[in-house]
Design a protein around this motif. Structure first.
Motif, PDB file in Angstrom:
ATOM      1  N   VAL A   1       0.846  -1.183   0.000  1.00 27.28           N
ATOM      2  CA  VAL A   1       0.000   0.000   0.000  1.00 27.28           C
ATOM      3  C   VAL A   1       0.887   1.240   0.000  1.00 27.28           C
ATOM      4  O   VAL A   1       2.021   1.196   0.496  1.00 27.28           O
ATOM      5  CB  VAL A   1      -0.957  -0.005   1.214  1.00 27.28           C
ATOM      6  N   GLN A   2       0.385   2.322  -0.549  1.00 28.58           N
ATOM      7  CA  GLN A   2       1.139   3.567  -0.560  1.00 28.58           C
ATOM      8  C   GLN A   2       0.979   4.315   0.758  1.00 28.58           C
ATOM      9  O   GLN A   2       0.006   4.100   1.500  1.00 28.58           O
ATOM     10  CB  GLN A   2       0.673   4.456  -1.708  1.00 28.58           C
ATOM     11  N   THR A   3       1.911   5.186   1.038  1.00 20.13           N
ATOM     12  CA  THR A   3       1.827   6.025   2.225  1.00 20.13           C
ATOM     13  C   THR A   3       0.485   6.762   2.247  1.00 20.13           C
ATOM     14  O   THR A   3       0.058   7.321   1.229  1.00 20.13           O
ATOM     15  CB  THR A   3       2.971   7.043   2.241  1.00 20.13           C
ATOM     16  N   GLY A   4      -0.134   6.742   3.412  1.00 17.74           N
ATOM     17  CA  GLY A   4      -1.440   7.375   3.566  1.00 17.74           C
ATOM     18  C   GLY A   4      -2.606   6.445   3.295  1.00 17.74           C
ATOM     19  O   GLY A   4      -3.762   6.801   3.556  1.00 17.74           O
ATOM     20  N   GLY A   5      -2.323   5.259   2.808  1.00 18.15           N
ATOM     21  CA  GLY A   5      -3.371   4.307   2.466  1.00 18.15           C
ATOM     22  C   GLY A   5      -3.863   3.520   3.666  1.00 18.15           C
ATOM     23  O   GLY A   5      -3.440   3.733   4.807  1.00 18.15           O
ATOM     24  N   SER A   6      -4.772   2.585   3.378  1.00 15.25           N
ATOM     25  CA  SER A   6      -5.406   1.782   4.416  1.00 15.25           C
ATOM     26  C   SER A   6      -5.394   0.306   4.041  1.00 15.25           C
ATOM     27  O   SER A   6      -5.392  -0.046   2.861  1.00 15.25           O
ATOM     28  CB  SER A   6      -6.860   2.233   4.613  1.00 15.25           C
TER      29      SER A   6
ATOM     30  N   MET B   1      -6.269  -0.563   9.552  1.00 14.45           N
ATOM     31  CA  MET B   1      -5.096   0.297   9.573  1.00 14.45           C
ATOM     32  C   MET B   1      -5.287   1.431   8.580  1.00 14.45           C
ATOM     33  O   MET B   1      -5.623   1.192   7.419  1.00 14.45           O
ATOM     34  CB  MET B   1      -3.839  -0.512   9.205  1.00 14.45           C
ATOM     35  N   SER B   2      -5.075   2.645   9.046  1.00 14.06           N
ATOM     36  CA  SER B   2      -5.215   3.799   8.174  1.00 14.06           C
ATOM     37  C   SER B   2      -4.021   4.728   8.373  1.00 14.06           C
ATOM     38  O   SER B   2      -3.235   4.556   9.308  1.00 14.06           O
ATOM     39  CB  SER B   2      -6.526   4.525   8.449  1.00 14.06           C
ATOM     40  N   SER B   3      -3.899   5.697   7.482  1.00 16.44           N
ATOM     41  CA  SER B   3      -2.770   6.642   7.515  1.00 16.44           C
ATOM     42  C   SER B   3      -1.451   5.901   7.630  1.00 16.44           C
ATOM     43  O   SER B   3      -0.572   6.260   8.425  1.00 16.44           O
ATOM     44  CB  SER B   3      -2.929   7.632   8.674  1.00 16.44           C
ATOM     45  N   LEU B   4      -1.306   4.863   6.840  1.00 13.57           N
ATOM     46  CA  LEU B   4      -0.104   4.039   6.899  1.00 13.57           C
ATOM     47  C   LEU B   4       1.102   4.808   6.405  1.00 13.57           C
ATOM     48  O   LEU B   4       1.009   5.656   5.508  1.00 13.57           O
ATOM     49  CB  LEU B   4      -0.304   2.771   6.079  1.00 13.57           C
TER      50      LEU B   4
END
Length: 121
Positions: free
Chosen positions: A12-17, A82-85
């Motif tokens: 997942v990209q930064t900011g993803g969930s 999980m969010s704001s990864l």
């Protein structure tokens, strides 16, 4: 013997969930504390979150406000939303179940095989 089957990891990209799922094979696990630990290369296994049978939750400091843990006792299943990864969340995530609060690895009676989460920058 309780088997824990994890799913939901990935890239997942930064900011993803992402949402991780862990299903326990035995109904007795419904009374256990269940949760997640993670381990990045070269680092110790650390608590992400746990939830007791009656819904008491605890989160690791680094994920507070970004991750949420839920369980469905009727399905012997626990979920980690999980969010704001960010790249610091990159690790192998392990489902854990124990007869007492799974706050530390020593309290864990059963481990899942682990699912990889990779966050790209």
């Amino acid at each position: 013997q309780v088997q824990l089957v994890e799913s939901g990891g990935g890239l997942v990209q930064t900011g993803g969930s992402l949402t991780l799922t862990c299903a326990a094979s035995v109904g007795a696990a419904a009374t256990y504390s269940m949760g997640w630990f993670r381990q990045a290369p070269g680092k110790q296994r650390e608590l992400v979150a746990y939830i007791t049978f009656d819904g008491v939750r605890k989160y690791g400091d680094s994920v507070k406000g970004r991750f949420a843990i839920f369980r469905e006792n009727a399905k012997n299943t626990v979920y980690l939303q999980m969010s704001s990864l960010n790249p610091d969340d990159t690790a192998a995530y392990y489902c854990a179940a124990g007869a007492v609060r799974t706050e530390i690895p020593d309290n864990v009676n059963y481990w899942g095989q682990g699912t990889r989460v990779t966050v790209s920058s």
